[in-house]
Design an enzyme around this catalytic site. Structure first.
Site, PDB file in Angstrom:
ATOM      1  N   GLY A 201     -12.493 -53.406 -36.076  1.00 14.42           N
ATOM      2  CA  GLY A 201     -10.968 -53.610 -36.354  1.00 14.42           C
ATOM      3  C   GLY A 201      -9.962 -52.746 -36.472  1.00 14.42           C
ATOM      4  O   GLY A 201      -8.833 -53.066 -36.765  1.00 14.42           O
ATOM      5  N   GLU A 421     -16.009 -55.755 -68.566  1.00 17.86           N
ATOM      6  CA  GLU A 421     -15.032 -55.402 -67.706  1.00 17.86           C
ATOM      7  C   GLU A 421     -14.060 -54.297 -68.419  1.00 17.86           C
ATOM      8  O   GLU A 421     -13.578 -53.361 -67.764  1.00 17.86           O
ATOM      9  CB  GLU A 421     -14.153 -56.350 -67.218  1.00 17.86           C
ATOM     10  CG  GLU A 421     -14.940 -57.576 -66.221  1.00 17.86           C
ATOM     11  CD  GLU A 421     -15.610 -56.979 -65.079  1.00 17.86           C
ATOM     12  OE1 GLU A 421     -15.033 -55.824 -64.618  1.00 17.86           O
ATOM     13  OE2 GLU A 421     -16.701 -57.354 -64.622  1.00 17.86           O
TER      14      GLU A 421
END
Length: 652
Positions: A201, A421
């Site tokens: 890419g 989290e």
């Protein structure tokens, strides 16, 4: 088969039209058609001047000059001739009707022409179609390279951004193709081949096409896998045919994409297919630099596995140069974004430099995908322009996956994910040299129930020991937060991916990076590479059993130290853990500004556009327009239990 049927129908239509045209060459003027009884009456009345008698037809002329025709009945009228003679009718005989010479030739030759046309058609089909292609059973040894003329290539260096160093390396190829005498009069020789090396890419193929577009020369494009077939000798034949075509178009460029498919190191033969690949490689080596000169034919190849290529292919005289097409820096990312935004209706608030600062590690293809996703999301919302908000949402979608809006989480799962989290975020916020927290979310995305994202402040090309240890601490923060709230027996499998990555970092510190004082700066692991399919078939373990045991002990020591360190941080900031978990349960997504408020002991302010009681708003207002996310180097989860942490470890 559709094309074949269309061509056969076309041939039949042409034949019918030609037959009709030739058949109408001898068309006579139309005449009055009389019944036989009427004709006899006309004869008796003396109105017939002339009669031409044929086998089945009588044509003639009346006394008034009018033409007529009469079909003779099957039963002959024996008295007709007497009546005609009695009334002074001029009687003539008619010769049997004959076709014209052209019509006779056409009718005789039509079957032969039809068979010949079908034969030619099928031969072309076997050779790759009516257009003269090179596939099919009659064209095994023909090259599959696609030729683009100088008029077909519209790509120039203006379309390539973010790889300025690579563009400078190949710029003199363009100068040579435009003016070869400039170099030859000084005794210089242009490189025969250029190998472009870089991650997927980064724009290797685009750069090669831009070279051809700038130089205005023919461009042959082919993939390395197109050379090799199941039949022995086909690959070598295709290489010869490709270079023969190229010599006729000199000066020109041959571009071989993914050359590692055919250019792998020889000597690892494991069957006939591999022997065929080696024959193809040998022919390629000879064509690039053998007894025959190929002046004016420049070979450009691209690969992301230069370590597996044969040494003979990389020597001067074949691939004289290796051009590294690296990931773009912040300036390069900004230029790439501007190139891809040319054809997109961009709002006034979009700032490519802000997006570039928040996308370290993105390749050119990643940035193109980002712009496209933002445009699609904006169009789906019936917007006239793509604003900064849609770029932020597009990055969240690319980085974290699509929101799983249909997934209903229980209160327990939601609370546990929030604490998990929050543990990642608080530890990552307080350990030294860690990337700043960008966003925390408990909205399920992909296979993860929640996501913690860290945004690097700058491009990083190496990692310090302190940074790696801090990253291990933040990885363990989620599990520790679960253990503090639920107890050891209540810990879930949500930290499986975190534990795997933390263990991998600790082991790499010892075996690859020499960051252990006890084990010293030695390499205890071997890189994969070489041999067949990139694997070393004769790889030997170069460490003893005792050393392996010591490595395991040291890995455990590093992990325990980081675990205890993260545990102490969360114990000292338990109030902030509770506050952040409650904010996540209420808002589902919090950003860096809200995290700063929580860490300073203040209650987080609601996101923009937040309405009390709107618990299903997801990320409403949780995205700061000026904030940008970093790409994930490894985003994974364990089934549906993956409360995930996303971070960018840099270029090490």
């Amino acid at each position: 088969m559709n094309d074949m049927a269309k061509n056969l129908i076309l041939w039949l239509i042409i034949a019918i039209v030609l037959f009709s045209v030739f058949n109408n060459f001898n068309v006579q003027p139309t005449a009055l058609r009389l019944d036989y009884s009427q004709f006899v009456e006309e004869v008796d009345r003396g109105n017939v001047r002339r009669a031409i008698v044929g086998d089945h037809l009588i044509s003639g002329e009346r006394t008034n000059g009018e033409k007529f025709e009469v079909i003779i009945p099957t039963i002959p009228d024996l008295g007709l001739m007497g009546d005609l003679l009695e009334h002074n009718v001029v009687i003539e005989g008619r010769e049997p009707e004959r076709q014209s010479l052209w019509m006779q030739l056409f009718v005789a030759a039509f079957p032969i022409l039809l068979i010949l046309a079908i034969f030619i058609f099928f031969m072309r089909q076997m050779q790759g179609g009516m257009g003269g292609g090179r596939g099919g059973p009659m064209g095994f040894g023909k090259s599959k390279a696609r030729l683009l003329s100088e008029d077909q290539i519209k790509t120039t260096f203006a379309d390539v951004a973010g790889v300025d160093e690579a563009k400078e390396e190949v710029a003199e190829l363009v100068e040579f193709l435009r003016d070869p005498g400039k170099f030859q009069k000084l005794g210089g020789r242009i490189p025969r081949g250029v190998l472009m090396v870089g991650q997927p890419g980064t724009g290797k193929t685009l750069l090669a096409k831009a070279i051809a577009g700038e130089a205005k020369v023919p461009f042959f494009s082919i993939s390395g896998s197109d050379f090799v077939e199941m039949f022995v000798g086909v690959g070598a034949s295709r290489v010869r045919d490709m270079f023969e075509q190229a010599k006729k178009q000199c000066p020109c460029i041959i571009f071989i994409d993914e050359i590692d498919a055919v250019g792998r190191s020889r000597g690892g033969s494991m069957g006939g297919g591999n022997d065929e690949r080696e024959q193809t490689l040998n022919q390629l080596l000879v064509e690039m630099d053998g007894f025959e000169e190929n002046d004016g034919v420049i070979v450009i190849a691209a690969t992301n596995r230069p370590d597996v290529l044969d040494a003979a292919l990389l020597r001067p005289g074949r691939f004289d140069r290796q051009v590294t097409v690296s990931l773009p820096d912040i300036r390069g990312r900004e230029q790439i974004l501007k190139v891809h935004m040319r054809n997109v209706s961009i709002a006034d608030d979009v700032n490519p430099s802000i997006i570039a600062r928040g996308t370290p590690g993105f390749s050119g293809a990643d940035l193109a995908n980002l712009v496209n996703e933002a445009a699609l999301l904006s169009a789906r919302a019936n917007q006239r322009h793509v604003s900064m908000e849609w770029f932020d949402k597009a990055k969240d979608k690319i980085m974290m996956g699509t929101e799983r809006k249909n997934m209903v989480m229980s209160d327990f799962e939601k609370s546990n994910t929030a604490y998990h989290e929050a543990g990642h975020a608080i530890v990552g916020r307080l350990v030294p040299e860690h990337d700043p927290v960008y966003k925390v979310s408990i909205i399920p995305r992909g296979r993860a129930l929640g996501v913690t994202m860290f945004l690097p402040t700058e491009d990083r090309y190496s990692l310090s020991k302190r940074h790696i240890e801090s990253q291990i601490c933040s990885l363990y923060g989620g599990r520790i937060a679960e253990e503090m709230t639920l107890g050891f027996d209540g810990v879930t499998t949500g930290a499986s991916n975190d534990i795997q990555r933390a263990t991998e970092l600790a082991r790499n510190m010892i075996t690859k990076w020499g960051l252990s004082e006890k084990m010293g700066p030695l390499a205890y692991s071997e890189e994969e590479g070489g041999g067949f399919m990139g694997q070393n078939t004769n790889q030997a373990k170069n460490i003893s059993a005792q050393t392996a045991q010591e490595i395991d002990v040291e890995v455990r020591a590093i992990s325990d130290t980081c675990y205890q360190r993260a545990e102490k941080i969360l114990s000292d900031n338990k109030d902030k853990l509770e506050m952040m978990a409650k904010a996540l349960i209420q808002y589902e997504t919090i950003d860096a500004a809200q995290i700063d408020e929580i860490m300073s002991g203040k209650a987080p302010s609601p996101p923009k556009g937040w309405a009390n009681g709107d618990s299903d708003s997801g990320e409403a207002g949780g995205n700061d327009e000026g904030s940008q996310s970093a790409p994930s180097s490894s985003v994974s989860s364990e089934g549906s239990n993956g409360a995930d942490i996303i971070t960018k470890p840099g270029g090490a």
